[in-house]
Design an enzyme around this catalytic site. Structure first.
Site, PDB file in Angstrom:
ATOM      1  N   GLU A 251       0.813  -1.223   0.000  1.00 37.91           N
ATOM      2  CA  GLU A 251       0.000   0.000   0.000  1.00 37.91           C
ATOM      3  C   GLU A 251       0.850   1.278   0.000  1.00 37.91           C
ATOM      4  O   GLU A 251       0.346   2.346  -0.354  1.00 37.91           O
ATOM      5  CB  GLU A 251      -0.979   0.016   1.182  1.00 37.91           C
ATOM      6  CG  GLU A 251      -2.162  -0.941   1.035  1.00 37.91           C
ATOM      7  CD  GLU A 251      -2.001  -2.237   1.784  1.00 37.91           C
ATOM      8  OE1 GLU A 251      -0.840  -2.612   2.075  1.00 37.91           O
ATOM      9  OE2 GLU A 251      -3.020  -2.889   2.071  1.00 37.91           O
TER      10      GLU A 251
ATOM     11  N   ASP B 139     -16.030   2.624  19.315  1.00 36.92           N
ATOM     12  CA  ASP B 139     -15.563   2.397  17.955  1.00 36.92           C
ATOM     13  C   ASP B 139     -16.379   3.174  16.925  1.00 36.92           C
ATOM     14  O   ASP B 139     -17.184   4.026  17.267  1.00 36.92           O
ATOM     15  CB  ASP B 139     -15.567   0.881  17.674  1.00 36.92           C
ATOM     16  CG  ASP B 139     -14.501   0.527  16.654  1.00 36.92           C
ATOM     17  OD1 ASP B 139     -14.235   1.339  15.760  1.00 36.92           O
ATOM     18  OD2 ASP B 139     -13.935  -0.568  16.747  1.00 36.92           O
TER      19      ASP B 139
HETATM   20  C1  LIG Z   1      -8.969   4.945  11.491  1.00 39.16           C
HETATM   21  C2  LIG Z   1      -9.021   3.470  11.234  1.00 39.16           C
HETATM   22  C3  LIG Z   1      -8.872   2.585  12.285  1.00 39.16           C
HETATM   23  C4  LIG Z   1      -8.883   1.208  12.067  1.00 39.16           C
HETATM   24  N1  LIG Z   1      -8.661   0.354  13.111  1.00 39.16           N
HETATM   25  C5  LIG Z   1      -8.556  -0.979  12.881  1.00 39.16           C
HETATM   26  C6  LIG Z   1      -8.223  -1.870  13.949  1.00 39.16           C
HETATM   27  O1  LIG Z   1      -8.042  -1.466  15.089  1.00 39.16           O
HETATM   28  N2  LIG Z   1      -8.087  -3.185  13.661  1.00 39.16           N
HETATM   29  C7  LIG Z   1      -8.263  -3.679  12.398  1.00 39.16           C
HETATM   30  O2  LIG Z   1      -8.101  -4.888  12.201  1.00 39.16           O
HETATM   31  N3  LIG Z   1      -8.635  -2.860  11.387  1.00 39.16           N
HETATM   32  C8  LIG Z   1      -8.763  -1.530  11.585  1.00 39.16           C
HETATM   33  N4  LIG Z   1      -9.086  -0.682  10.565  1.00 39.16           N
HETATM   34  C9  LIG Z   1      -9.416  -1.231   9.242  1.00 39.16           C
HETATM   35  C10 LIG Z   1      -8.224  -1.692   8.435  1.00 39.16           C
HETATM   36  O3  LIG Z   1      -7.044  -0.997   8.673  1.00 39.16           O
HETATM   37  C11 LIG Z   1      -8.573  -1.579   6.971  1.00 39.16           C
HETATM   38  O4  LIG Z   1      -9.779  -2.214   6.736  1.00 39.16           O
HETATM   39  C12 LIG Z   1      -7.533  -2.119   6.052  1.00 39.16           C
HETATM   40  O5  LIG Z   1      -7.909  -1.728   4.778  1.00 39.16           O
HETATM   41  C13 LIG Z   1      -7.413  -3.615   5.994  1.00 39.16           C
HETATM   42  O6  LIG Z   1      -6.362  -3.872   5.123  1.00 39.16           O
HETATM   43  P1  LIG Z   1      -6.033  -5.303   4.537  1.00 39.16           P
HETATM   44  O7  LIG Z   1      -6.982  -5.481   3.387  1.00 39.16           O
HETATM   45  O8  LIG Z   1      -4.598  -5.139   4.127  1.00 39.16           O
HETATM   46  O9  LIG Z   1      -6.228  -6.327   5.592  1.00 39.16           O
HETATM   47  C14 LIG Z   1      -9.098   0.698  10.758  1.00 39.16           C
HETATM   48  C15 LIG Z   1      -9.245   1.591   9.701  1.00 39.16           C
HETATM   49  C16 LIG Z   1      -9.221   2.966   9.934  1.00 39.16           C
HETATM   50  C17 LIG Z   1      -9.385   3.888   8.765  1.00 39.16           C
END
Ligand SMILES: Cc1cc2nc3c(=O)[nH]c(=O)nc-3n(C[C@H](O)[C@H](O)[C@H](O)COP(=O)(O)O)c2cc1C
Length: 437
Positions: free
Chosen positions: A203, A250
């Site tokens: 990313e 959340d």
């Molecule tokens: C502000 C923010 C906070 C987030 N917090 C979490 C978290 O605590 N745990 C988690 O698993 N995903 C969290 N997410 C979601 C993931 O980071 C996000 O869905 C990400 O795209 C997943 O990426 P991947 O497809 O590489 O797994 C959060 C997203 C944002 C924008």
């Protein structure tokens, strides 16, 4: 542009509130950020820390579009182009990387000295909510994800990792691994980290295509991190060491439960000189826009791939910017509404309810969408019950164990051939009131 440059730009443009009075990181800063809603803020003095903190920097699509130098209506194509054309960021040496200007060794790591906010009265502790985790895997390369982290000691945090996230998959393979948690990023890194792309896509390269960035090698392991971020916490995370994480308010503005989550032991902190902490209020505008908006391009693509002309997508705040999706289509076949519903679910697996509307409906206006439902929808013909499936862990009404939730879609489009009444909103004649009043 970096987070720092953007914060300074907002200040010069008079678009930022500066709080000069000393403010506590426990409940006081979060209360002020909440009151200011979508107005950017900089806290000059945090009682418990030598560092400044800032928040509400990217609270709306408009703020993100301004950062990218595009219109709000260009965000979906801009993010789509970046996902499809990732590019390598410029690599700089440590001496030229602002995020490594100051280095704190393991024996001096003290998270109490950072402005990690305590947001809500019943939270389990101080939470890092804007942390972007850089992780590396020998097969899949680098990954970027957001993960909130609750402080549980001077050098320890328990990190919320939703099952199936790419970082979760890396950790399941490695059990114990080095990571870097980067705080104080520009919108290109934040948006790229929040996209869901194929496993193996870095990313940081998507971020670079959104707006060029610089990267530098992390200090303790072989991975690249954003060179211009404000703080970097490096260390190891382990599945063998778990601790309670939560409660935490959340995205849905309800309180999430306590879970046993992997512990991140911080062994090094680097930061910019005069670093600014990036605070992010859970459940509020900035959190919502960063969660929902990066899903819009994937939904848009899936609907078009299904052969339905998609015009726009809004993962709208009323649906927690996660559980509801509004899709605007140019309907050409009677089946288009239903096809769009099924395709949109493919583009956002955590979504619960999809609403498909015609091209004359403003998907940013709640009343107009409801008007379409009231005047164009017949439940027995246009309601799609997709079934009970795994949905979002954030949905309080989903089954707490497997997150099973009933997914359904509402085709709010008018039939192509009308037998009775017209479905268009009637236009009244216009009058120039100055001539009459
Ligand atoms: C502000 C923010 C906070 C987030 N917090 C979490 C978290 O605590 N745990 C988690 O698993 N995903 C969290 N997410 C979601 C993931 O980071 C996000 O869905 C990400 O795209 C997943 O990426 P991947 O497809 O590489 O797994 C959060 C997203 C944002 C924008």
């Amino acid at each position: 542009m970096s987070f720092r440059e953007h914060v300074e730009k907002l200040e010069k443009a008079g678009k930022k509130t500066v709080v000069k009075k000393t403010v506590s990181k426990k409940l006081e800063a979060s209360a002020i950020i909440n009151e200011l809603s979508d107005k950017a803020v900089l806290f000059e003095k945090i009682k418990e820390s030598e560092f400044r903190a800032s928040a509400n920097i990217f609270p709306t699509k408009q703020a993100i579009a301004d950062y990218f130098g595009c219109k709000v209506s260009d965000l979906i194509p801009t993010i789509t182009r970046a996902i499809e054309n990732p590019s390598k960021p410029e690599i700089v040496e440590s001496k030229n990387a602002p995020c490594q200007e100051v280095e704190i060794e393991a024996n001096n790591v003290d998270l109490d000295k950072l402005p990690i906010l305590f947001h809500c009265p019943n939270d389990g502790g101080n939470f890092i909510s804007s942390g972007v985790v850089v992780a590396k895997d020998s097969q899949y390369g680098q990954n970027l994800d957001f993960h909130r982290a609750m402080q549980i000691g001077k050098n320890k945090l328990s990190v919320r990792i939703v099952k199936t996230r790419h970082f979760d998959q890396f950790l399941e393979r490695q059990k114990k691994m080095p990571i870097a948690m980067c705080i104080g990023n520009g919108a290109e890194v934040l948006v790229a980290a929040a996209t869901s792309v194929d496993l193996g896509k870095n990313e940081l390269e998507i971020a670079n295509s959104l707006k060029p960035i610089r990267v530098v090698k992390a200090k303790t392991f072989d991975a690249y991190i954003p060179a211009d971020c404000e703080f970097v916490l490096e260390g190891t995370i382990s599945l063998e060491e778990k601790a309670g994480e939560g409660p935490f308010v959340d995205l849905t503005e309800t309180q999430d439960i306590v879970r046993q989550e992997p512990v991140f032991t911080v062994t090094k902190i680097t930061h910019r000189k005069g670093a600014i902490w990036q605070a992010l209020l859970p459940g509020k505008l900035e959190h919502k826009v960063l969660m929902g908006m990066p899903r819009e391009p994937t939904i848009f693509r899936k609907v078009n791939e299904a052969g339905v002309k998609c015009i726009d997508v809004n993962v709208n705040p009323g649906g927690c910017s996660w559980l509801h999706v509004r899709v605007k289509i140019d309907k050409r076949n009677e089946e288009d509404g239903k096809k769009a519903i099924m395709a949109a679910f493919e583009g956002h697996k955590s979504c619960k309810h999809i609403f498909v509307v015609d091209k004359d409906i403003d998907i940013y206006d709640d009343q107009t969408v409801e008007w379409a439902m009231a005047t164009r929808f017949q439940a027995d013909k246009q309601f799609t019950m997709k079934g009970r499936e795994r949905g979002s862990s954030l949905d309080p009404s989903a089954d707490p164990e497997g997150h099973l939730t009933m997914k359904c879609g509402f085709d709010l489009t008018a039939p192509l051939e009308t037998k009775g009444k017209n479905f268009g909103k009637a236009e009244f004649p216009k009058a120039d009131l100055k001539k009459y009043l």
